[in-house]
Scaffold this active site. Sequence first.
Site, PDB file in Angstrom:
ATOM      1  N   GLY A 187      -9.194   2.881   5.135  1.00 19.13           N
ATOM      2  CA  GLY A 187      -9.488   1.447   5.270  1.00 19.13           C
ATOM      3  C   GLY A 187      -8.268   0.621   5.636  1.00 19.13           C
ATOM      4  O   GLY A 187      -7.568   0.926   6.599  1.00 19.13           O
ATOM      5  N   GLU A 188      -8.021  -0.405   4.855  1.00 18.79           N
ATOM      6  CA  GLU A 188      -6.925  -1.325   5.192  1.00 18.79           C
ATOM      7  C   GLU A 188      -5.887  -1.461   4.066  1.00 18.79           C
ATOM      8  O   GLU A 188      -4.700  -1.245   4.263  1.00 18.79           O
ATOM      9  CB  GLU A 188      -7.516  -2.713   5.518  1.00 18.79           C
ATOM     10  CG  GLU A 188      -6.459  -3.727   5.865  1.00 18.79           C
ATOM     11  CD  GLU A 188      -6.986  -4.952   6.598  1.00 18.79           C
ATOM     12  OE1 GLU A 188      -7.946  -4.833   7.384  1.00 18.79           O
ATOM     13  OE2 GLU A 188      -6.407  -6.035   6.410  1.00 18.79           O
ATOM     14  N   GLN A 246      -6.673  -2.649  -9.579  1.00 17.52           N
ATOM     15  CA  GLN A 246      -5.905  -2.603  -8.333  1.00 17.52           C
ATOM     16  C   GLN A 246      -4.417  -2.358  -8.542  1.00 17.52           C
ATOM     17  O   GLN A 246      -3.799  -1.571  -7.821  1.00 17.52           O
ATOM     18  CB  GLN A 246      -6.119  -3.887  -7.535  1.00 17.52           C
ATOM     19  CG  GLN A 246      -5.655  -3.741  -6.099  1.00 17.52           C
ATOM     20  CD  GLN A 246      -5.869  -5.008  -5.301  1.00 17.52           C
ATOM     21  OE1 GLN A 246      -5.641  -6.113  -5.767  1.00 17.52           O
ATOM     22  NE2 GLN A 246      -6.297  -4.869  -4.057  1.00 17.52           N
ATOM     23  N   ASP A 269     -12.387  -5.486   1.643  1.00 17.90           N
ATOM     24  CA  ASP A 269     -12.517  -6.932   1.855  1.00 17.90           C
ATOM     25  C   ASP A 269     -12.016  -7.683   0.613  1.00 17.90           C
ATOM     26  O   ASP A 269     -11.148  -8.545   0.701  1.00 17.90           O
ATOM     27  CB  ASP A 269     -13.989  -7.296   2.127  1.00 17.90           C
ATOM     28  CG  ASP A 269     -14.580  -6.455   3.247  1.00 17.90           C
ATOM     29  OD1 ASP A 269     -14.161  -6.636   4.391  1.00 17.90           O
ATOM     30  OD2 ASP A 269     -15.440  -5.601   2.952  1.00 17.90           O
TER      31      ASP A 269
HETATM   32  O1  TRH Z   1     -12.452   0.605   0.293  1.00 20.73           O
HETATM   33  P1  TRH Z   1     -11.997   0.615   1.683  1.00 20.73           P
HETATM   34  O2  TRH Z   1     -12.569   1.626   2.543  1.00 20.73           O
HETATM   35  O3  TRH Z   1     -12.244  -0.796   2.277  1.00 20.73           O
HETATM   36  C1  TRH Z   1     -12.489  -1.321   3.530  1.00 20.73           C
HETATM   37  C2  TRH Z   1     -13.895  -1.791   3.649  1.00 20.73           C
HETATM   38  O4  TRH Z   1     -14.722  -0.684   3.926  1.00 20.73           O
HETATM   39  C3  TRH Z   1     -13.977  -2.826   4.698  1.00 20.73           C
HETATM   40  O5  TRH Z   1     -15.293  -3.227   4.955  1.00 20.73           O
HETATM   41  C4  TRH Z   1     -13.321  -2.336   5.926  1.00 20.73           C
HETATM   42  O6  TRH Z   1     -13.436  -3.242   6.904  1.00 20.73           O
HETATM   43  C5  TRH Z   1     -11.889  -2.067   5.580  1.00 20.73           C
HETATM   44  O7  TRH Z   1     -11.855  -1.025   4.633  1.00 20.73           O
HETATM   45  C6  TRH Z   1     -11.040  -1.722   6.754  1.00 20.73           C
HETATM   46  O8  TRH Z   1     -10.401   0.849   1.727  1.00 20.73           O
HETATM   47  P2  TRH Z   1      -9.158  -0.084   1.351  1.00 20.73           P
HETATM   48  O9  TRH Z   1      -9.038  -1.178   2.338  1.00 20.73           O
HETATM   49  O10 TRH Z   1      -8.029   0.789   1.195  1.00 20.73           O
HETATM   50  O11 TRH Z   1      -9.520  -0.736  -0.048  1.00 20.73           O
HETATM   51  C7  TRH Z   1      -9.508   0.003  -1.237  1.00 20.73           C
HETATM   52  C8  TRH Z   1      -9.013  -0.858  -2.375  1.00 20.73           C
HETATM   53  O12 TRH Z   1      -9.232  -0.205  -3.601  1.00 20.73           O
HETATM   54  C9  TRH Z   1      -7.522  -1.155  -2.306  1.00 20.73           C
HETATM   55  O13 TRH Z   1      -7.277  -2.505  -2.651  1.00 20.73           O
HETATM   56  C10 TRH Z   1      -6.927  -0.257  -3.369  1.00 20.73           C
HETATM   57  C11 TRH Z   1      -8.038  -0.233  -4.374  1.00 20.73           C
HETATM   58  N1  TRH Z   1      -8.061   0.884  -5.318  1.00 20.73           N
HETATM   59  C12 TRH Z   1      -8.010   0.573  -6.678  1.00 20.73           C
HETATM   60  O14 TRH Z   1      -7.907  -0.598  -7.049  1.00 20.73           O
HETATM   61  N2  TRH Z   1      -8.074   1.596  -7.586  1.00 20.73           N
HETATM   62  C13 TRH Z   1      -8.175   2.899  -7.208  1.00 20.73           C
HETATM   63  O15 TRH Z   1      -8.232   3.789  -8.083  1.00 20.73           O
HETATM   64  C14 TRH Z   1      -8.214   3.182  -5.815  1.00 20.73           C
HETATM   65  C15 TRH Z   1      -8.297   4.609  -5.346  1.00 20.73           C
HETATM   66  C16 TRH Z   1      -8.159   2.152  -4.895  1.00 20.73           C
END
Ligand code: TRH
Length: 397
Positions: A293-294, A276, A29
């Site tokens: 996730g997304e 990020q 999110d």
């Molecule tokens: O963390 P996620 O599983 O997030 C979500 C939420 O669960 C949400 O509620 C749900 O609806 C959605 O998924 C579909 O996975 P996502 O979306 O990939 O987000 C992870 C974030 O973390 C992404 O912006 C990349 C970042 N990230 C870092 O900044 N550093 C890191 O080392 C890693 C591995 C990821």
Amino acid sequence: MTTARSPASAPDRRIACDLFCAVIDNFGDIGVCWRLARQLAHEHGWQVRLFVDDLHAFQKLCPALDTSRAKQSVEGVLVEHWHTPTHAGDTLQIADVVIEAFACELPPVYVAAMAGRARKPVWLNLEYLSAEDWVADFHLRPSPHPRYALAKHFFFPGLSPGTGGVLKERTLDAARADFERSPEARAAWWQRATDGPPPGADATVISLFAYENPAVDSLLAQWRDAEKPVVLLVPEGRISGALARFFGLPSFGADSEVRQATRGALRAHALAFTEQCGYDPLLWACDLNFVRGEDSFVRAQWATRPFVWHIYPQADAAHLPKLDAALAHYGRALPEAPRAALERFWHAWNGRGALDWADFAQHLPAYAARASTWADELAQVGDLAGNLAEFAKSQLK
Ligand code: TRH
């Protein structure tokens, strides 16, 4: 000499935007909202105020954030701690464009003030990404407010024309190309991430970002027994416990005593969770990326490498049609054998069927070729921030 700037890239200096983000769980999110906020500020010149209810989750992605401050400016975005659902900012100021992310509810006092504003703001509900066909039909549909003379538009991200697309910064491809063409940048990245040099060309390098997953034990065992070496990079998170169990370690994280472990053909490194913008180079350093996730799902597509998606699980298996919709888009240009193997592997990683690494891995060259053509296709849909800005401007006229 003067530098001409096309109207498309001219910043819309006077547009003020309030973006509201409630963190449900994990990082997606805030991950999506933070990326969108920065893009609107940096690429479109908007004045962006980002309301976030969970500064601790946000700080994992943005270590510069001070979780004790109610209000602060970070990377050109004004961040406010959205500390109660009724909090509507230090001063109640209604922006030109108001975005509620993922159907989070705006403070009632804010909505009332929107209705009272002489020039009504453009109100958008940014939805979750889905590759399903119905998305294009619902994208940008207005929904009138039951009490006020206001309409909210649904903005649907998607993977096909007619949807809002997905986020992609203007500088992303160039940054990836720089990384790919520089052996020094690659070596420096490996040194920082793993305290060692890059692996040899014979190894398959894989990043693993996933939720807890019962299939992971079988996958680790198959990598251990694989013919070719596998180098696994695991950012600290929900899957780290499974790695620790597999290697018989008390923990397997960035601060663990042991951060590198080997069994058979498998060598795994525990990585720190990075800010990020540090996540993209991890994807670029790999031959294959497991994402979830997304936002990481989208980044893997722009990384132009093969990837495996652990979709966010929903009640009543509502996520499975979304998984199949993404497979249909991505897989449609693949020959039948690799397409079917991709579907089997993605399904098995998401709880349907048994994982067969050898079956999947034999097609990695086909997936690598498809990853590039797919990124080109996806780029045709346009970047989400650009699409959103264009729509908002058309409404503000
Ligand atoms: O963390 P996620 O599983 O997030 C979500 C939420 O669960 C949400 O509620 C749900 O609806 C959605 O998924 C579909 O996975 P996502 O979306 O990939 O987000 C992870 C974030 O973390 C992404 O912006 C990349 C970042 N990230 C870092 O900044 N550093 C890191 O080392 C890693 C591995 C990821």
